[in-house]
Design a protein around this motif. Structure first.
Motif, mmCIF file in Angstrom:
data_model
loop_
_atom_site.group_PDB
_atom_site.id
_atom_site.type_symbol
_atom_site.label_atom_id
_atom_site.label_comp_id
_atom_site.label_asym_id
_atom_site.label_seq_id
_atom_site.Cartn_x
_atom_site.Cartn_y
_atom_site.Cartn_z
ATOM 1 N N GLY A 82 3.861 -1.378 -9.468
ATOM 2 C CA GLY A 82 3.645 -2.646 -8.776
ATOM 3 C C GLY A 82 2.954 -2.565 -7.432
ATOM 4 O O GLY A 82 2.768 -3.586 -6.784
ATOM 5 N N TYR A 83 2.566 -1.393 -7.004
ATOM 6 C CA TYR A 83 1.842 -1.266 -5.740
ATOM 7 C C TYR A 83 0.367 -1.534 -5.997
ATOM 8 O O TYR A 83 -0.176 -1.145 -7.020
ATOM 9 N N ARG A 94 3.434 0.947 2.939
ATOM 10 C CA ARG A 94 4.841 0.605 2.729
ATOM 11 C C ARG A 94 5.644 1.752 2.124
ATOM 12 O O ARG A 94 6.862 1.693 2.081
ATOM 13 N N LEU A 95 4.953 2.789 1.651
ATOM 14 C CA LEU A 95 5.622 3.936 1.042
ATOM 15 C C LEU A 95 4.706 5.147 1.147
ATOM 16 O O LEU A 95 3.493 5.019 0.983
ATOM 17 N N ILE A 96 5.294 6.302 1.416
ATOM 18 C CA ILE A 96 4.536 7.554 1.457
ATOM 19 C C ILE A 96 5.107 8.480 0.389
ATOM 20 O O ILE A 96 6.317 8.673 0.314
ATOM 21 N N VAL A 97 4.227 9.033 -0.435
ATOM 22 C CA VAL A 97 4.613 10.009 -1.445
ATOM 23 C C VAL A 97 3.988 11.337 -1.031
ATOM 24 O O VAL A 97 2.770 11.442 -0.926
ATOM 25 N N MET A 98 4.832 12.327 -0.766
ATOM 26 C CA MET A 98 4.333 13.631 -0.350
ATOM 27 C C MET A 98 4.451 14.612 -1.508
ATOM 28 O O MET A 98 5.551 14.854 -2.009
ATOM 29 N N VAL A 99 3.314 15.150 -1.947
ATOM 30 C CA VAL A 99 3.284 16.148 -3.005
ATOM 31 C C VAL A 99 3.496 17.500 -2.320
ATOM 32 O O VAL A 99 2.570 18.077 -1.763
ATOM 33 N N SER A 117 0.823 -1.195 0.000
ATOM 34 C CA SER A 117 0.000 0.000 0.000
ATOM 35 C C SER A 117 0.866 1.258 0.000
ATOM 36 O O SER A 117 1.916 1.303 0.637
ATOM 37 N N VAL A 118 0.394 2.269 -0.722
ATOM 38 C CA VAL A 118 1.082 3.553 -0.813
ATOM 39 C C VAL A 118 0.120 4.649 -0.366
ATOM 40 O O VAL A 118 -1.066 4.609 -0.680
ATOM 41 N N LEU A 119 0.638 5.616 0.355
ATOM 42 C CA LEU A 119 -0.142 6.779 0.765
ATOM 43 C C LEU A 119 0.387 7.989 0.013
ATOM 44 O O LEU A 119 1.577 8.299 0.078
ATOM 45 N N ILE A 120 -0.495 8.659 -0.723
ATOM 46 C CA ILE A 120 -0.148 9.908 -1.398
ATOM 47 C C ILE A 120 -0.774 11.038 -0.587
ATOM 48 O O ILE A 120 -1.972 11.032 -0.331
ATOM 49 N N VAL A 121 0.051 11.986 -0.171
ATOM 50 C CA VAL A 121 -0.414 13.096 0.655
ATOM 51 C C VAL A 121 -0.227 14.392 -0.109
ATOM 52 O O VAL A 121 0.863 14.694 -0.576
ATOM 53 N N GLY A 122 -1.319 15.146 -0.229
ATOM 54 C CA GLY A 122 -1.271 16.441 -0.899
ATOM 55 C C GLY A 122 -1.882 16.379 -2.279
ATOM 56 O O GLY A 122 -1.977 15.315 -2.893
ATOM 57 N N GLY A 123 -2.311 17.519 -2.754
ATOM 58 C CA GLY A 123 -2.893 17.607 -4.086
ATOM 59 C C GLY A 123 -4.363 17.241 -4.100
ATOM 60 O O GLY A 123 -4.862 16.560 -3.215
#
Length: 104
Positions: free
Chosen positions: A22-23, A46-51, A2-8
């Motif tokens: 592949g996520y 498992r991964l955080i992407v911060m915009v 799982s990936v969390l995208i924060v922002g936008g």
């Protein structure tokens, strides 16, 4: 994974890029309300992407601290598919174990 995208607000293209890497699950927090600073992310993340263009400093610091405590990698990027693709492809190919400082 799982990936969390924060922002936008419009992150469908970023979600597609993350899925292409592949996520399987992608969660999105827009981060515009004060309550997001106290929010915690799932144990499956498992991964955080911060915009960075759309996140305030309080939320960025809170997520960075949570990610460091849990040992979850954090990628900073602008709202750019190309930048995100590049960072996801080159993630883990550096000498560092964590990409918390991996930013252009």
């Amino acid at each position: 994974m799982s990936v969390l995208i924060v922002g936008g607000d419009q992150v469908e293209s970023l979600k597609r890029q993350v899925v292409a890497q592949g996520y399987t699950e992608v969660e999105h927090w827009h981060g515009r309300k004060k309550g997001f600073v106290k929010r915690t992310f799932s144990n499956h993340t498992r991964l955080i992407v911060m915009v960075c263009d759309y996140v305030n400093h309080s939320l960025a610091i809170s997520l960075k601290n949570q990610a460091n405590r849990k040992g979850i990698p954090l990628i900073y990027c602008r709202h750019s598919i190309h930048e995100l693709r590049h960072k996801l492809l080159h993630w883990g190919k550096t000498d560092e174990d964590c990409c918390a400082c991996y930013s252009f």
